[in-house]
Design a protein around this motif. Structure first.
Motif, mmCIF file in Angstrom:
data_model
loop_
_atom_site.group_PDB
_atom_site.id
_atom_site.type_symbol
_atom_site.label_atom_id
_atom_site.label_comp_id
_atom_site.label_asym_id
_atom_site.label_seq_id
_atom_site.Cartn_x
_atom_site.Cartn_y
_atom_site.Cartn_z
ATOM 1 N N ARG A 128 0.989 -1.181 -0.154
ATOM 2 C CA ARG A 128 0.048 0.054 0.174
ATOM 3 C C ARG A 128 0.883 1.189 0.016
ATOM 4 N N PHE A 129 0.736 2.041 -1.009
ATOM 5 C CA PHE A 129 1.382 3.311 -1.263
ATOM 6 C C PHE A 129 0.426 4.575 -0.907
ATOM 7 N N GLN A 130 1.013 5.627 -0.630
ATOM 8 C CA GLN A 130 0.427 6.906 -0.638
ATOM 9 C C GLN A 130 0.782 7.811 -1.574
ATOM 10 N N GLN A 131 -0.106 8.596 -2.074
ATOM 11 C CA GLN A 131 0.229 9.814 -3.104
ATOM 12 C C GLN A 131 -0.872 10.754 -2.966
ATOM 13 N N GLY A 175 -2.424 11.925 -0.360
ATOM 14 C CA GLY A 175 -3.492 11.729 0.305
ATOM 15 C C GLY A 175 -4.320 10.677 0.138
ATOM 16 N N ARG A 176 -3.983 10.074 -1.019
ATOM 17 C CA ARG A 176 -4.870 8.709 -1.557
ATOM 18 C C ARG A 176 -3.836 7.531 -1.180
ATOM 19 N N GLU A 177 -4.581 6.284 -0.940
ATOM 20 C CA GLU A 177 -3.773 5.014 -0.839
ATOM 21 C C GLU A 177 -4.094 4.349 -2.133
ATOM 22 N N VAL A 178 -2.814 3.773 -2.704
ATOM 23 C CA VAL A 178 -2.805 3.266 -3.889
ATOM 24 C C VAL A 178 -2.350 1.682 -3.541
ATOM 25 N N GLU A 179 -3.014 0.645 -3.698
ATOM 26 C CA GLU A 179 -2.838 -0.540 -3.480
ATOM 27 C C GLU A 179 -2.002 -1.344 -4.760
ATOM 28 N N ALA A 180 -1.044 -2.212 -4.557
ATOM 29 C CA ALA A 180 -0.463 -2.903 -5.552
ATOM 30 C C ALA A 180 -0.561 -4.325 -5.057
ATOM 31 N N THR A 181 -1.089 -5.127 -5.784
ATOM 32 C CA THR A 181 -1.030 -6.731 -5.620
ATOM 33 C C THR A 181 0.237 -7.277 -6.342
ATOM 34 N N VAL A 182 0.838 -7.869 -5.327
ATOM 35 C CA VAL A 182 2.399 -8.410 -5.978
ATOM 36 C C VAL A 182 2.370 -10.030 -5.713
ATOM 37 N N GLY A 183 3.088 -10.660 -6.675
ATOM 38 C CA GLY A 183 3.271 -11.885 -6.290
ATOM 39 C C GLY A 183 4.645 -12.300 -6.172
ATOM 40 N N SER A 184 5.011 -13.176 -5.820
ATOM 41 C CA SER A 184 6.412 -13.644 -5.464
ATOM 42 C C SER A 184 6.638 -15.212 -5.588
ATOM 43 N N ARG A 185 8.075 -15.353 -6.281
ATOM 44 C CA ARG A 185 8.499 -16.815 -6.163
ATOM 45 C C ARG A 185 9.495 -17.015 -4.900
ATOM 46 N N GLU A 241 4.813 7.632 -1.476
ATOM 47 C CA GLU A 241 5.082 7.309 -0.148
ATOM 48 C C GLU A 241 4.962 5.760 -0.024
ATOM 49 N N GLY A 242 6.052 5.007 0.701
ATOM 50 C CA GLY A 242 5.974 3.607 0.638
ATOM 51 C C GLY A 242 5.032 3.165 1.807
ATOM 52 N N PRO A 243 4.811 1.758 1.982
ATOM 53 C CA PRO A 243 3.999 1.502 3.131
ATOM 54 C C PRO A 243 4.738 1.973 4.469
ATOM 55 N N SER A 244 3.678 2.025 5.517
ATOM 56 C CA SER A 244 4.393 2.091 6.862
ATOM 57 C C SER A 244 3.688 1.383 7.690
#
Length: 299
Positions: A206-209, A211-221, A265-268
């Motif tokens: 979850r990032f901020q820009q 004043g709004r939150e922008v969520e990114a769905t990530v995958g990982s191996r 702004e990165g997640p916190s």
């Protein structure tokens, strides 16, 4: 029954001032009470300390010797009281603290070492662990905890600055795979995850820009339970990682890692300093709490 130490102090004051009335004035008691204290000493010792007439008083031979001993005893009592006060006021002794591994290694250590330089009579045992430590059961005087706090926890929770995360990758990875411009672009990249985090936190960054939150769905191996290993994977060029701002600062400055999505702004996560609500606040713990709030406080 009169306190003998008080009677000794009255006797010393009476000899120094030269009269019961002057001693009474100095001690804030009546001349009759001064006389009672002297009489109590003489009765206990079964001998006279003072030769008294209507016009003056003088020490007996025994009284002179006893006066010296009383002065020595009272000086020792004052020294003992001063020592007790120093123990209560001066930070000293062993302090047991627990903190998460990455924050402890990259953020807390400079504060701890400076704290020990400032308070040379304090010994600090720091345990770094990412599990949920029970400070009361395990004998820690204070712990740093990252993440939400249970409101029913019988602890004082002092807020610290949020634990901020920065998305970054090596120049080699970005050169080969391209640089994400939006959080949604992360779905097409290799992302290395921190295994102890909850699944929701790990796979939804979850990032901020503005004043709004922008969520990114990530995958990982690849998910790893140790930040040091995740750090190595990032520097090796395997993928994008979320790293503590403390942990990646040096690599970002040196160019070994590059921040991605710099406009976001990165997640916190919330971070608190916890200590038992019913624990007596010793000088060493009070000074440590003050130092933590001064260095990492959210305000």
């Amino acid at each position: 029954m009169l306190d003998r130490l008080t009677s000794m102090a009255v006797f010393v004051q009476a000899t120094q001032t030269g009269s019961f009335a002057a001693a009474a004035d100095k001690l804030g008691m009546s001349p009759q009470m001064v006389a009672k204290h002297i009489a109590a000493l003489e009765q206990h010792l079964a001998t006279r300390l003072l030769n008294r007439t209507t016009r003056k008083q003088s020490l007996t031979e025994f009284g002179r010797a006893y006066l010296e001993r009383c002065q020595t005893v009272l000086a020792e009592v004052d020294a003992a009281d001063a020592l007790a006060q120093a123990v209560q006021v001066k930070p000293q002794g062993r302090l047991r603290i627990s903190a998460p591994v990455t924050f402890g290694r990259h953020g807390l250590i400079p504060a701890v070492t400076q704290f020990l330089r400032d308070f040379p009579e304090v010994e600090l045992e720091l345990t770094l662990s990412d599990r949920l430590v029970d400070p009361v059961e395990e004998g820690y005087e204070a712990i740093v905890r990252i993440g939400p706090i249970d409101e029913n926890l019988p602890m004082v929770a002092r807020p610290l600055k949020p634990y901020r995360l920065v998305a970054c990758a090596s120049p080699a990875y970005l050169s080969e795979h391209g640089t994400p411009l939006e959080p949604a672009d992360l779905a097409r990249h290799e992302c290395v995850l921190f295994a102890p985090w909850p699944t929701d936190l790990n796979h939804r960054w979850r990032f901020q820009q503005g004043g709004r939150e922008v969520e990114a769905t990530v995958g990982s191996r690849l998910s790893i339970n140790d930040w040091g290993a995740i750090h190595s994977a990032a520097r090796d060029g395997f993928g994008i990682v979320l790293g503590s701002e403390h942990a990646v600062a040096e690599d970002l400055a040196a160019g070994r890692l590059i921040r991605v999505l710099p406009d976001f702004e990165g997640p916190s996560r919330p971070m608190h300093l916890l200590y038992a609500a019913d624990r007596r606040m010793t000088p060493k713990l009070r000074c440590f709490v003050d130092r933590m709030i001064g260095t990492f406080g959210d305000g």
